[in-house]
Scaffold this active site. Structure first.
Site, PDB file in Angstrom:
ATOM      1  N   TYR A 136     -39.250 -12.945  27.014  1.00  0.00           N
ATOM      2  CA  TYR A 136     -40.167 -12.794  28.150  1.00  0.00           C
ATOM      3  C   TYR A 136     -40.822 -14.112  28.540  1.00  0.00           C
ATOM      4  O   TYR A 136     -41.055 -14.372  29.713  1.00  0.00           O
ATOM      5  CB  TYR A 136     -41.291 -11.811  27.779  1.00  0.00           C
ATOM      6  CG  TYR A 136     -41.026 -10.390  28.196  1.00  0.00           C
ATOM      7  CD1 TYR A 136     -39.932  -9.703  27.708  1.00  0.00           C
ATOM      8  CD2 TYR A 136     -41.902  -9.730  29.061  1.00  0.00           C
ATOM      9  CE1 TYR A 136     -39.705  -8.393  28.070  1.00  0.00           C
ATOM     10  CE2 TYR A 136     -41.678  -8.415  29.425  1.00  0.00           C
ATOM     11  CZ  TYR A 136     -40.581  -7.756  28.928  1.00  0.00           C
ATOM     12  OH  TYR A 136     -40.374  -6.456  29.295  1.00  0.00           O
ATOM     13  N   LYS A 186     -32.131  -7.038  15.932  1.00  0.00           N
ATOM     14  CA  LYS A 186     -30.682  -7.111  16.168  1.00  0.00           C
ATOM     15  C   LYS A 186     -30.164  -8.256  15.311  1.00  0.00           C
ATOM     16  O   LYS A 186     -29.535  -9.215  15.801  1.00  0.00           O
ATOM     17  CB  LYS A 186     -30.422  -7.321  17.672  1.00  0.00           C
ATOM     18  CG  LYS A 186     -28.973  -7.221  18.095  1.00  0.00           C
ATOM     19  CD  LYS A 186     -28.392  -5.810  18.012  1.00  0.00           C
ATOM     20  CE  LYS A 186     -26.894  -5.837  18.330  1.00  0.00           C
ATOM     21  NZ  LYS A 186     -26.233  -4.537  18.048  1.00  0.00           N
ATOM     22  N   ASP A 218     -29.873  -0.907  18.607  1.00  0.00           N
ATOM     23  CA  ASP A 218     -28.978   0.102  19.201  1.00  0.00           C
ATOM     24  C   ASP A 218     -29.037   1.413  18.399  1.00  0.00           C
ATOM     25  O   ASP A 218     -29.089   2.504  18.972  1.00  0.00           O
ATOM     26  CB  ASP A 218     -27.540  -0.432  19.316  1.00  0.00           C
ATOM     27  CG  ASP A 218     -27.015  -1.079  18.043  1.00  0.00           C
ATOM     28  OD1 ASP A 218     -27.820  -1.321  17.108  1.00  0.00           O
ATOM     29  OD2 ASP A 218     -25.803  -1.347  17.974  1.00  0.00           O
ATOM     30  N   ASP A 242     -40.169  -3.074  24.879  1.00  0.00           N
ATOM     31  CA  ASP A 242     -40.268  -2.618  26.269  1.00  0.00           C
ATOM     32  C   ASP A 242     -39.335  -1.439  26.481  1.00  0.00           C
ATOM     33  O   ASP A 242     -39.724  -0.394  27.011  1.00  0.00           O
ATOM     34  CB  ASP A 242     -39.896  -3.775  27.210  1.00  0.00           C
ATOM     35  CG  ASP A 242     -39.932  -3.364  28.665  1.00  0.00           C
ATOM     36  OD1 ASP A 242     -40.902  -2.684  29.060  1.00  0.00           O
ATOM     37  OD2 ASP A 242     -38.996  -3.712  29.408  1.00  0.00           O
ATOM     38  N   ASP A 246     -40.346   2.922  26.562  1.00  0.00           N
ATOM     39  CA  ASP A 246     -40.050   3.815  27.685  1.00  0.00           C
ATOM     40  C   ASP A 246     -39.232   5.007  27.201  1.00  0.00           C
ATOM     41  O   ASP A 246     -39.452   6.147  27.614  1.00  0.00           O
ATOM     42  CB  ASP A 246     -39.268   3.080  28.781  1.00  0.00           C
ATOM     43  CG  ASP A 246     -40.172   2.536  29.876  1.00  0.00           C
ATOM     44  OD1 ASP A 246     -41.346   2.246  29.574  1.00  0.00           O
ATOM     45  OD2 ASP A 246     -39.715   2.411  31.028  1.00  0.00           O
TER      46      ASP A 246
HETATM   47  C1  IPM Z   1     -44.428  -2.683  30.462  1.00  0.00           C
HETATM   48  C2  IPM Z   1     -43.810  -3.083  31.777  1.00  0.00           C
HETATM   49  C3  IPM Z   1     -43.913  -4.594  31.925  1.00  0.00           C
HETATM   50  C4  IPM Z   1     -43.088  -5.197  30.811  1.00  0.00           C
HETATM   51  C5  IPM Z   1     -43.475  -5.109  33.304  1.00  0.00           C
HETATM   52  C6  IPM Z   1     -44.304  -4.491  34.405  1.00  0.00           C
HETATM   53  C7  IPM Z   1     -43.511  -6.603  33.389  1.00  0.00           C
HETATM   54  O1  IPM Z   1     -42.496  -2.634  31.864  1.00  0.00           O
HETATM   55  O2  IPM Z   1     -45.644  -2.898  30.290  1.00  0.00           O
HETATM   56  O3  IPM Z   1     -43.713  -2.149  29.618  1.00  0.00           O
HETATM   57  O4  IPM Z   1     -41.884  -5.370  30.935  1.00  0.00           O
HETATM   58  O5  IPM Z   1     -43.682  -5.509  29.781  1.00  0.00           O
HETATM   59 MG    MG Z   2     -41.900  -1.424  30.244  1.00  0.00          MG
END
Ligand code: IPM
Ligand code: MG
Length: 352
Positions: A136, A186, A218, A242, A246
């Site tokens: 990042y 990884k 993975d 990240d 999700d």
């Molecule tokens: C998160 C989001 C951010 C990230 C984006 C908005 C830059 O997806 O907070 O998980 O990738 O960290």
């Molecule tokens: Mg995110």
């Protein structure tokens, strides 16, 4: 306590408004709220997604309550001016390196998950994601190779001290829960991951009471849908965290209920500086309609009281009020209900 309130874009302002109402309803002595502009909203007003005055407010505060940033209509801007830079900039400028993303299924809501209810019902995990390093924040760019082909590149790296501090955060979190830590990397392919794994193993010597395991990312993605109940705490780098966070939120099935904390220190000391935000985004499709579920932001305010103010009792009061509202059938559209943003705020306040 001075709390910065950065509502941001899309549904950010409406969900934040309800979380602020909940905080105010607790009538906490000496709680001061200061607003600031972030994201696309800030770009439109000041020409930058993270204006200097916003950063100043953040630095003067003890904690930040954050709504959401993101605005498709600004995606054509150069990267440094896009709304997302507000949250990336705050993380970096304020040293918010430890991102705590709990994923738990609220009782009675197991059916919302796309996983079978008996699988989803067992989810009670915490992702501890490193937030200040990795690919990042490495050098990046695009260049043209000698043969004329364009190439994009991003540098992935972790220094050992960066791994060490997030490893400590993971181990401490595990100590406060079921005592299991899974480090995700990884290491079969990446040097960055091999160092990560070596350092996590070194740190583990200080936590004999925590059971440490390692998993390739993975495989972790597979296990999260196969048997998510087996995870207690997952510690991982910025990019993998990240993605997995999700995925974990979707396993739970109600992204509108998940809160997060980004902390600048995790020494177990109460009163760490932190930024608190729902893990959902700005949801431009329903913005401004009063339809968004503010519960994730309300629960983020609870995390703020717990981690930055040392107010465990008040935090638990908010969480219990949200759980009670859900149990009474107060549900937003994201949960298959029809309660609106303010109605949900009212319902939580009534149950405080
Ligand atoms: C998160 C989001 C951010 C990230 C984006 C908005 C830059 O997806 O907070 O998980 O990738 O960290
Ligand atoms: Mg995110």
């Amino acid at each position: 306590m001075r709390i910065a309130v950065f509502a941001g874009d899309g549904i950010g302002p409406e969900v934040t408004e309800q979380a602020v109402r909940v905080l105010q309803a607790l009538e906490i002595n000496g709680l001061e709220l200061v607003e600031g502009d972030v994201g696309g909203a800030a770009y439109r007003k000041h020409g930058h997604p993270l204006p200097a005055q916003t950063l100043e407010i953040a630095r003067s505060a003890d904690a930040i309550l954050f709504g959401a940033v993101g605005d498709f209509s600004l995606d054509h801007l150069e990267r440094a001016l896009r709304p997302e830079q507000a949250v990336l900039g705050l993380r970096k400028e304020l040293g918010l390196f430890a991102n705590l993303r709990p994923a738990t299924v609220f009782k009675g809501l197991e059916d919302l998950s796309t996983l079978r209810p008996e699988v989803a019902g067992k989810i009670d995990l915490l992702i501890v994601r490193e937030l200040n390093g990795d690919v990042y924040f490495g050098e990046k760019g695009t260049r043209t190779l000698e043969d004329g082909r364009r190439q994009g590149w991003d540098m992935m790296s972790y220094a050992e001290d960066e791994v060490r501090r997030i490893a400590h955060a993971g181990f401490k979190a595990a100590q406060g829960r079921r005592g299991k830590l899974c480090s995700v990397d990884k290491a079969n392919v990446l040097e960055t991951s091999q160092l990560w794994r070596d350092v996590v193993i070194e740190v583990s010597a200080q936590y004999p009471d925590v059971q440490l395991t390692h998993m390739y990312v993975d495989n972790a993605a597979m296990q999260l849908v196969k048997n998510p109940g087996a995870f207690d705490v997952i510690v991982t780098g910025n990019l993998f965290g990240d993605i997995l966070s999700d995925q974990a939120s979707m396993c739970v099935g109600s992204i509108g209920l998940l809160a997060s904390a980004s902390l600048a220190e995790t020494d177990g000391a109460q009163g760490a500086f932190g930024l608190y935000e729902p893990i959902h985004g700005s949801a431009p499709d329903i913005a401004g309609k009063g339809l968004a579920n503010p519960m994730a932001t309300i629960l983020s305010a609870a995390m703020l009281l717990r981690h930055s103010c040392g107010m465990e009792a008040e935090a638990a009061r908010i969480e219990a009020a949200v759980a009670a509202a859900l149990a009474d059938g107060v549900k937003g559209g994201d949960l298959g209900g029809s309660a609106g943003t303010k109605e949900i705020g009212d319902a939580v306040i009534a149950r405080l």
